[in-house]
Design an enzyme around this catalytic site. Structure first.
Site, PDB file in Angstrom:
ATOM      1  N   GLY A  40       3.681   8.460   8.041  1.00  0.00           N
ATOM      2  CA  GLY A  40       4.984   7.812   8.196  1.00  0.00           C
ATOM      3  C   GLY A  40       5.198   7.251   9.583  1.00  0.00           C
ATOM      4  O   GLY A  40       5.481   8.012  10.523  1.00  0.00           O
ATOM      5  N   LEU A  41       5.071   5.933   9.692  1.00  0.00           N
ATOM      6  CA  LEU A  41       5.376   5.270  10.966  1.00  0.00           C
ATOM      7  C   LEU A  41       6.475   4.219  10.748  1.00  0.00           C
ATOM      8  O   LEU A  41       7.503   4.235  11.426  1.00  0.00           O
ATOM      9  CB  LEU A  41       4.100   4.608  11.534  1.00  0.00           C
ATOM     10  CG  LEU A  41       4.262   3.893  12.882  1.00  0.00           C
ATOM     11  CD1 LEU A  41       4.618   4.887  13.992  1.00  0.00           C
ATOM     12  CD2 LEU A  41       2.983   3.140  13.273  1.00  0.00           C
ATOM     13  N   HIS A  71      12.202  -1.036  11.444  1.00  0.00           N
ATOM     14  CA  HIS A  71      11.189  -1.102  12.506  1.00  0.00           C
ATOM     15  C   HIS A  71       9.801  -1.054  11.902  1.00  0.00           C
ATOM     16  O   HIS A  71       9.298   0.012  11.569  1.00  0.00           O
ATOM     17  CB  HIS A  71      11.394   0.049  13.512  1.00  0.00           C
ATOM     18  CG  HIS A  71      12.783   0.064  14.058  1.00  0.00           C
ATOM     19  ND1 HIS A  71      13.770   0.869  13.555  1.00  0.00           N
ATOM     20  CD2 HIS A  71      13.350  -0.692  15.020  1.00  0.00           C
ATOM     21  CE1 HIS A  71      14.903   0.612  14.196  1.00  0.00           C
ATOM     22  NE2 HIS A  71      14.680  -0.326  15.093  1.00  0.00           N
ATOM     23  N   ILE A 112       5.591   3.563   2.477  1.00  0.00           N
ATOM     24  CA  ILE A 112       4.577   4.545   2.837  1.00  0.00           C
ATOM     25  C   ILE A 112       3.620   4.780   1.658  1.00  0.00           C
ATOM     26  O   ILE A 112       4.027   5.276   0.594  1.00  0.00           O
ATOM     27  CB  ILE A 112       5.240   5.877   3.271  1.00  0.00           C
ATOM     28  CG1 ILE A 112       6.282   5.615   4.384  1.00  0.00           C
ATOM     29  CG2 ILE A 112       4.186   6.887   3.702  1.00  0.00           C
ATOM     30  CD1 ILE A 112       5.741   4.922   5.636  1.00  0.00           C
ATOM     31  N   THR A 113       2.353   4.462   1.891  1.00  0.00           N
ATOM     32  CA  THR A 113       1.319   4.671   0.867  1.00  0.00           C
ATOM     33  C   THR A 113       1.200   6.170   0.571  1.00  0.00           C
ATOM     34  O   THR A 113       1.176   6.983   1.509  1.00  0.00           O
ATOM     35  CB  THR A 113      -0.033   4.131   1.375  1.00  0.00           C
ATOM     36  OG1 THR A 113       0.118   2.741   1.633  1.00  0.00           O
ATOM     37  CG2 THR A 113      -1.150   4.350   0.359  1.00  0.00           C
ATOM     38  N   LEU A 166     -12.402 -20.022 -11.566  1.00  0.00           N
ATOM     39  CA  LEU A 166     -12.275 -19.499 -12.938  1.00  0.00           C
ATOM     40  C   LEU A 166     -11.218 -20.238 -13.762  1.00  0.00           C
ATOM     41  O   LEU A 166     -10.994 -19.888 -14.930  1.00  0.00           O
ATOM     42  CB  LEU A 166     -11.974 -17.999 -12.932  1.00  0.00           C
ATOM     43  CG  LEU A 166     -13.219 -17.105 -13.004  1.00  0.00           C
ATOM     44  CD1 LEU A 166     -14.000 -17.150 -11.704  1.00  0.00           C
ATOM     45  CD2 LEU A 166     -12.857 -15.680 -13.350  1.00  0.00           C
ATOM     46  N   GLU A 173      -0.862  -2.238   8.305  1.00  0.00           N
ATOM     47  CA  GLU A 173      -1.762  -1.897   9.427  1.00  0.00           C
ATOM     48  C   GLU A 173      -1.666  -2.932  10.541  1.00  0.00           C
ATOM     49  O   GLU A 173      -2.639  -3.193  11.252  1.00  0.00           O
ATOM     50  CB  GLU A 173      -3.218  -1.821   8.955  1.00  0.00           C
ATOM     51  CG  GLU A 173      -3.463  -0.765   7.922  1.00  0.00           C
ATOM     52  CD  GLU A 173      -3.600   0.598   8.526  1.00  0.00           C
ATOM     53  OE1 GLU A 173      -3.452   0.711   9.764  1.00  0.00           O
ATOM     54  OE2 GLU A 173      -3.831   1.542   7.767  1.00  0.00           O
TER      55      GLU A 173
END
Ligand code: TGC
Ligand code: FAD
Length: 387
Positions: free
Chosen positions: A133-134, A139, A166-167, A342, A367
């Site tokens: 968690g950042l 922010h 958050i992953t 395709l 990231e």
């Protein structure tokens, strides 16, 4: 049968050990990910049953010492694993990136021996899932302005605030959370699922990384035992050091998505006939394919070189930013070009391309965004921060 390009024989730069782990992970992806991943992505669901298997194949903590349940391999091995996982899906690589670089790494690098022994083996085996968690609602690129805070209450800390995007949040057993202490310094805390006041609502309606579990971390007067502080780091450099590892892994990972798109498009172009000829015989399609294989070759060399520098502990954060930025942008471009080759089939879940393309729209943002990594390079070459 998947046949990734290796135009400059980059394989010769790998050791037998790297090739063995690559084969093991590639086989696992073929066996366990490929048959189910499109369904999970369509359903917007993370294939949680794969977590324990990922632990078994060494996807969690490849470079963490064996003493703590890791595999004790080098940075190139970590990169190779990330490439294979992301060939399956960016969601699978994300789960491994977070567990290894953002949860196990900080506990290993900034934690004490008791914390390492308590958490790392369970994270390595996949018994526990971790989150990092950042980012906060207000922010993202500027995590230094975070509002999440904790107070010293004598025998414990009291944590308040929230983290967003958050992953693994909805499925996590533990979270490494970055919050400010009373003096305004960023510190790392280990928060456990059953702590009162800690909730993890899921973020739904994503058009990208649909097979990844994303959510919030909400802290409402959560009592954190003092022994859960990561005591060996202070300041924003703590989370940023974790990001160096994760960004490096992404530089390798996205090559898997790009190679899968290229390989699919090449085979399709040789089989699909229009105007009585395979579409691969048209110059416009050859241009796309030739540029893709050129770009993949450049990505491989960039990732490999930054891995060698990391093995020697010489890679700078700015070098890692350059590799992350270049390789994600290139992978996204390859996914978009492949999708066009395709035609209508490019949007079908019968092929992996659209899924990779949509996933990469998150990878180019998380990231550190594409812009932020450019500004990091700009700062590195000019000495002036333009944030
Ligand atoms: P700034 O003043 O430049 O730096 C603060 C302190 O940190 C040090 N530092 C670093 N240390 C190690 N590695 C790095 N990469 C570092 N970058 C900076 C710096 O030397 C300083 O140390 P000290 O000792 O002087 O205090 O910080 P700033 O506030 O100006 O911000 C700089 C900036 C914009 C580059 C940084 O904040 C940034 O990278 N922003 C992007 C945020 C980001 O990447 N968030 C990612 C969240 S996690 C995530 O997305 C996971 S997705 C996972 C998945 O699913 O795969
Ligand atoms: P903002 O910071 O608001 O940026 C918006 C736009 O403004 C961007 O284009 C950006 O480049 C631009 N911008 C911002 N500042 C500047 C500047 N100074 N100069 C020029 N342009 C600028 N975070 C975690 O902590 N843990 C996770 O596990 C995690 N997982 C994620 C999973 C997914 C699927 C996604 C999408 C995100 C995840 N994130 C996670 C959050 C991610 O790291 C942030 O989204 C990212 O850092 C950008 O923050 P933001 O979305 O708030 O965008």
């Amino acid at each position: 049968m998947y046949n990734p390009p290796d135009y400059y024989l980059v394989d010769e730069l790998l050791t037998e050990e790297h090739k063995l782990i690559r084969k093991a992970v590639r086989d696992w992806v073929d066996r366990s990910v490929m048959p189910v991943i499109d369904d999970y992505a369509q359903r917007h669901e993370f294939p949680k049953h794969l977590i324990r298997e990922m632990g078994e194949i060494g996807a969690f903590g490849p470079y963490i010492p064996e003493k703590y349940g890791g595999v004790g391999m080098d940075q190139i091995a970590y990169g190779v694993i990330m490439t294979e996982l992301e060939r399956g899906d960016s969601a699978i690589r994300s789960a491994a990136s977070v567990q290894t670089s953002l949860v196990m790494y900080p506990i290993y690098a900034f934690g004490n021996e008791a914390q390492r022994m308590k958490y790392l083996p369970k994270l390595a085996s996949g018994e526990w899932v971790g989150a990092f968690g950042l980012t906060e609602p207000n922010h993202g690129s500027d995590p230094g302005s975070m509002l999440t805070r904790f107070e010293d209450k004598g025998d414990h800390y009291l944590l308040n605030g929230s983290k967003m995007w958050i992953t693994n949040a909805p499925i996590c057993d533990v979270a490494v959370v970055w919050a400010k202490d009373e003096s305004g310094k960023v510190r790392g805390l280990i928060v456990e699922r059953e702590m009162e006041g800690f909730t993890t609502p899921e973020t739904l309606k994503k058009w990208s990384l649909r097979a990844s579990a994303t959510g919030e971390l909400v802290f409402d007067n959560v009592k954190i035992p003092k022994e859960n502080l990561l005591s060996n780091v202070k300041g924003l450099k703590g989370p940023l050091m974790c990001l160096n590892s994760a960004r490096y892994g992404i530089a390798w990972g996205v090559m898997g998505a790009a190679m899968d798109c290229y390989d699919t498009a090449l085979r399709y172009s040789l089989e699909r006939k229009q105007f009585g000829k395979p579409i691969a015989s048209f110059q416009l399609q050859q241009k796309k394919l030739a540029e893709m294989v050129t770009d993949i070759t450049k990505m491989q060399l960039l990732a490999w070189r930054v891995g060698i520098l990391r093995n020697d502990d010489r890679a700078t954060p700015a070098q890692i930013s350059m590799a992350k930025r270049n390789n994600v942008e290139t992978a996204l471009k390859i996914a978009r070009e492949s999708r066009q080759i395709l035609g209508a089939m490019g949007i079908s879940g019968d092929f992996p391309i659209m899924r990779h393309m949509m996933n990469l729209e998150s990878v180019i943002t998380y990231e550190g965004t594409h812009d932020i990594h450019l500004l990091i390079t700009g700062m590195d070459v000019t000495g002036i921060a333009a944030f």
